[in-house]
Design a protein around this motif. Structure first.
Motif, PDB file in Angstrom:
ATOM      1  N   ARG A 517       0.818  -1.218   0.000  1.00 39.40           N
ATOM      2  CA  ARG A 517       0.000   0.000   0.000  1.00 39.40           C
ATOM      3  C   ARG A 517       0.849   1.265   0.000  1.00 39.40           C
ATOM      4  N   ASP A 518       1.885   1.306   0.864  1.00 37.61           N
ATOM      5  CA  ASP A 518       2.643   2.548   1.054  1.00 37.61           C
ATOM      6  C   ASP A 518       4.051   2.488   0.482  1.00 37.61           C
ATOM      7  N   MET A 519       4.426   1.336  -0.097  1.00 32.74           N
ATOM      8  CA  MET A 519       5.794   1.168  -0.585  1.00 32.74           C
ATOM      9  C   MET A 519       6.798   1.479   0.521  1.00 32.74           C
ATOM     10  N   SER A 520       6.460   1.037   1.734  1.00 36.01           N
ATOM     11  CA  SER A 520       7.306   1.301   2.896  1.00 36.01           C
ATOM     12  C   SER A 520       7.700  -0.020   3.533  1.00 36.01           C
ATOM     13  N   THR A 521       8.947  -0.055   4.017  1.00 39.41           N
ATOM     14  CA  THR A 521       9.399  -1.256   4.724  1.00 39.41           C
ATOM     15  C   THR A 521       8.947  -1.270   6.173  1.00 39.41           C
ATOM     16  N   ASN A 522       8.431  -0.156   6.631  1.00 39.41           N
ATOM     17  CA  ASN A 522       7.914  -0.090   7.990  1.00 39.41           C
ATOM     18  C   ASN A 522       6.476  -0.585   8.028  1.00 39.41           C
ATOM     19  N   VAL A 523       6.071  -1.123   9.136  1.00 38.27           N
ATOM     20  CA  VAL A 523       4.697  -1.598   9.307  1.00 38.27           C
ATOM     21  C   VAL A 523       3.795  -0.404   9.598  1.00 38.27           C
ATOM     22  N   THR A 524       2.876  -0.140   8.694  1.00 40.48           N
ATOM     23  CA  THR A 524       1.934   0.974   8.865  1.00 40.48           C
ATOM     24  C   THR A 524       0.524   0.485   9.151  1.00 40.48           C
ATOM     25  N   LEU A 525       0.333  -0.796   9.274  1.00 36.54           N
ATOM     26  CA  LEU A 525      -0.987  -1.371   9.545  1.00 36.54           C
ATOM     27  C   LEU A 525      -0.940  -2.112  10.875  1.00 36.54           C
ATOM     28  N   ASP A 526      -2.095  -2.261  11.467  1.00 39.72           N
ATOM     29  CA  ASP A 526      -2.177  -3.028  12.709  1.00 39.72           C
ATOM     30  C   ASP A 526      -3.501  -3.785  12.743  1.00 39.72           C
ATOM     31  N   ARG A 527      -3.663  -4.568  13.780  1.00 38.14           N
ATOM     32  CA  ARG A 527      -4.834  -5.432  13.897  1.00 38.14           C
ATOM     33  C   ARG A 527      -6.137  -4.631  14.031  1.00 38.14           C
ATOM     34  N   ASN A 528      -6.077  -3.414  14.554  1.00 39.97           N
ATOM     35  CA  ASN A 528      -7.284  -2.614  14.765  1.00 39.97           C
ATOM     36  C   ASN A 528      -7.842  -2.013  13.479  1.00 39.97           C
ATOM     37  N   GLY A 529      -7.131  -2.160  12.381  1.00 43.63           N
ATOM     38  CA  GLY A 529      -7.622  -1.559  11.145  1.00 43.63           C
ATOM     39  C   GLY A 529      -7.779  -2.522   9.993  1.00 43.63           C
ATOM     40  N   ILE A 530      -7.488  -3.811  10.186  1.00 45.58           N
ATOM     41  CA  ILE A 530      -7.493  -4.768   9.082  1.00 45.58           C
ATOM     42  C   ILE A 530      -8.699  -5.702   9.209  1.00 45.58           C
ATOM     43  N   ILE A 531      -9.367  -5.931   8.077  1.00 43.49           N
ATOM     44  CA  ILE A 531     -10.519  -6.843   8.018  1.00 43.49           C
ATOM     45  C   ILE A 531     -10.371  -7.720   6.781  1.00 43.49           C
ATOM     46  N   LYS A 532     -10.625  -9.017   6.944  1.00 44.36           N
ATOM     47  CA  LYS A 532     -10.642  -9.934   5.808  1.00 44.36           C
ATOM     48  C   LYS A 532     -12.051 -10.480   5.648  1.00 44.36           C
ATOM     49  N   LEU A 533     -12.545 -10.479   4.404  1.00 42.88           N
ATOM     50  CA  LEU A 533     -13.906 -10.928   4.097  1.00 42.88           C
ATOM     51  C   LEU A 533     -13.868 -12.064   3.090  1.00 42.88           C
ATOM     52  N   ASN A 534     -14.681 -13.079   3.322  1.00 45.79           N
ATOM     53  CA  ASN A 534     -14.913 -14.168   2.362  1.00 45.79           C
ATOM     54  C   ASN A 534     -16.417 -14.262   2.133  1.00 45.79           C
TER      55      ASN A 534
END
Length: 671
Positions: A517-534
């Motif tokens: 998403r950000d072309m960054s080697t640092n982690v910019t995402l966390d568990r409080n913002g990620i959702i997976k849908l099937n």
């Protein structure tokens, strides 16, 4: 020519008079009908005649009673529902995903800055009461004009018969006269945010508002008698106000913030609101449909007032809807979303997650009514089953095929979507809002030439909106005006969830997603913002619930004939015979009426000329009697005249009649 002959014969029939009477006609019918019963009435003895007359009358009454019930049942147009199960390749539903938070707080913070300062000061006053005017200790000073447009107040209910209204920011008023609630009515049917709450409307009497410190934080439940309410007035400074009470201050704060933010955001242009929302490339991190990869470009963006930017997969507007090749999770839609929970508006969105809805192609998604939440930090699997509804139209039900026969103008047609009952109800409410309040609500599409409501241009809009929303009469008008669709497809969902990603895999997953998403080697995402849908079809079996007429014309005729045959032993020919006697009765009536009219006309002529015309013998006598002769010229005087000769009597016309030979006397002259 045939018609002329028939009319001439009918005229002769009328001139001759009736050929039979009602009694003769009835006797003829009873003697010749094929219906059982009437024949026995005229052929049996006096006692049996009475019995058969009673039985015939009783059974005829039963027949007509049963016929009435059958006809009424048929005209009620009842339907029966049948369930059938089929198997076929089905179109994958349209999937709408939105963020529970409509705007990024970083983008709208400058618009809501004063509003946030007001609510923070109010909460400080409510939760940690201190003496003095709170607004004086805040730097810079609070914008109390914004507060006074739709204020929050405390209601002191220590004396339930005379509750006291306590303004949070007003402290310089006297306590001489309390503002009391003159009438309270509970309207629990209002749909307010934040859970179940009670809304109380109070029309206030004259008087000043007083302020007393709220109950301390350590006050027991028995002693704490304060409630937080939203004060809505028809215009600023008016005594015609409504107080919407809540069982929790959290509910009151959320409702108040929604009303105030609605007024502020309604003045922002649409393209700016879209820019301040979550963009597709930031929200949709990964997409896979079956074995085919997809991305945010396969989604259609729409602006939803409740949730900001929403994205629809397989909407079918620009291209054909996708078919699902097989049931099962591996053949469905897989999404990874980033909801950026850290950028939520703190007082507007109390729930965090993604809002999603499955619906038909080319239909507008009403997520507030039919959507579901997907929680952050989880993998949500949604198995879908399809129910197809087929309703019968008029006169069996008041449904519509495309909404063309609905009197309410569909405001959602600007999205080029199909008709739905939800679109009709909201369009009806918005039309009433425009008609009564003079402006449109921010949450619904606008008619042409109308602006959204705001506190500056429409100071009493919130009061008008609250009154209209709680009005049962207005709600019933919309319910009566709108119609269900005759054909509908419903998606039944089976939902299961699991933590995602797991603790063992979250590091590498977050690294990869952050880099993509950000072309960054640092982690910019966390568990409080990620959702997976099937999202997938559980099976290809679909259910069709269809309506069919419970009573048809064939059922009606067979039922009518069955009752007639059972009670009277009759058939259709018997009904024709009965119709024949009715026609003959009408014909006799017409003849009698015409004869009565002719007699009335002759009576009028006799009344006009009362003297009867002379008979033939009187005319002959007048011709032969000298008493009727004029005197000749030169005749003798009257006193010397000869006595009159008797006149010749008229001939005996009876003697001229020809008598039959058998009545001649044997001694008559025969030569």
């Amino acid at each position: 020519m045939n018609l002329k002959k028939y009319l001439v014969r009918a005229l002769h029939r009328l001139q001759k008079g009736p050929g039979y009477t009602y009694k003769e006609l009835l006797v003829w019918y009873c003697d010749n009908t094929n219906t059982h019963g009437p024949k026995r009435i005229i052929k049996e003895g006096p006692k049996k005649k009475l019995i058969w007359f009673f039985l015939t009358l009783l059974f005829a009454s039963l027949v007509f009673w049963q016929w009435g019930i059958l006809i009424n049942t048929y005209l009620s147009y009842n339907v029966t529902s049948s369930l059938s199960i089929g198997f076929k390749t089905m179109k994958f539903p349209a999937v709408t995903v939105c963020n529970a938070n409509p705007f990024k707080y970083s983008e709208v913070k400058h618009l809501l800055k004063e509003l946030d300062r007001l609510i923070e000061a109010a909460l400080e006053r409510i939760l940690q009461p201190t003496p003095g005017n709170v607004s004086d200790s805040v730097s810079p000073p609070l914008d109390l004009q914004l507060w006074n447009q739709i204020p929050l107040v405390l209601i002191d209910e220590h004396n339930k018969d005379n509750p006291v209204i306590l303004d949070i920011f007003e402290t310089n008023q006297t306590a001489g006269a309390n503002e009391t609630a003159a009438s309270n009515e509970t309207a629990g049917d209002n749909q307010n945010s934040g859970g179940n709450e009670t809304t109380m409307h109070s029309e206030t009497t004259a008087g000043n508002q007083t302020t007393a410190p709220p109950a301390p934080a350590n006050t027991t439940t028995e002693e704490k008698k304060y409630k937080l309410a939203v004060k809505l007035c028809s215009h600023q400074g008016s005594n015609n106000c409504t107080y919407r009470n809540f069982t929790s201050a959290a509910q009151a704060v959320t409702e108040w913030y929604i009303l105030q933010s609605t007024s502020i955001l309604s003045k922002v242009p649409l393209h700016e609101r879209i820019r301040m929302g979550y963009q597709a490339e930031d929200m949709i991190l990964a997409c896979l449909y079956g074995a085919e990869p997809c991305n945010y470009k396969n989604f259609t963006q729409i602006y939803h007032p409740d949730h900001g930017n929403c994205y629809i997969f397989n909407w079918g507007m620009d291209e054909e809807a996708l078919n699902s090749s097989n049931p099962g999770a591996e053949f469905g839609l897989k999404l990874i979303l980033d909801i950026s929970q850290q950028d939520y508006i703190p007082y507007l969105s109390s729930a965090a997650g993604a809002r999603l809805m499955l619906h038909q192609q080319k239909s507008f998604p009403f997520l507030k009514d039919q959507g579901i939440y997907a929680m952050a930090g989880t993998e949500t699997s949604i198995g879908v089953l399809v129910d197809e509804l087929e309703r019968m139209g008029y006169p069996y039900s008041d449904c519509t095929m495309n909404g063309s026969d609905v009197p309410v103008k569909n405001l959602y047609s600007q999205y080029n979507t199909s008709y739905s009952i939800q679109a009709c109800l909201r369009s009806c409410f918005q039309n009433h809002m425009v008609e009564i309040c003079g402006c449109g609500h921010y949450m619904f599409p606008l008619p042409k030439g109308v602006n959204y409501c705001n506190n500056e241009d429409n100071p009493g809009w919130a009061y008008c909106y609250s009154s209209l929303r709680s009005s049962i009469k207005q709600r019933q008008i919309c319910i009566d005006s709108c119609k269900e669709t005759c054909n509908d497809t419903q998606y039944k969902m089976t939902i299961s969830m699991a933590d995602w990603p797991s603790e063992a895999s979250e590091d590498w997953i977050f690294h990869i997603l952050s880099y993509e998403r950000d072309m960054s080697t640092n982690v910019t995402l966390d568990r409080n913002g990620i959702i997976k849908l099937n999202i997938y079809f559980q099976e290809y079996n679909y259910r069709t619930i269809s309506e069919s007429a419970a009573t048809t014309i064939v059922w009606l005729l067979s039922s009518l004939g069955g009752q007639f045959g059972f009670w009277m032993g009759g058939s259709v020919l018997c009904l024709i015979e009965f119709g024949e006697i009715i026609i003959d009765s009408l014909w006799i009536t017409v003849i009698n009426v015409i004869g009565w009219c002719k007699g009335l006309r002759q009576k009028r002529v006799r009344d006009q000329y009362p003297d009867a015309p002379p008979t033939v013998s009187e005319l002959v006598e007048a011709h032969t009697n000298l008493g009727f002769q004029h005197e000749a010229v030169g005749a003798l005087p009257r006193d010397e005249a000869l006595p009159p000769e008797p006149g010749t009597p008229p001939p005996n016309y009876d003697s001229l009649r020809v008598q039959p030979l058998d009545v001649l006397s044997p001694d008559s002259d025969v030569e």
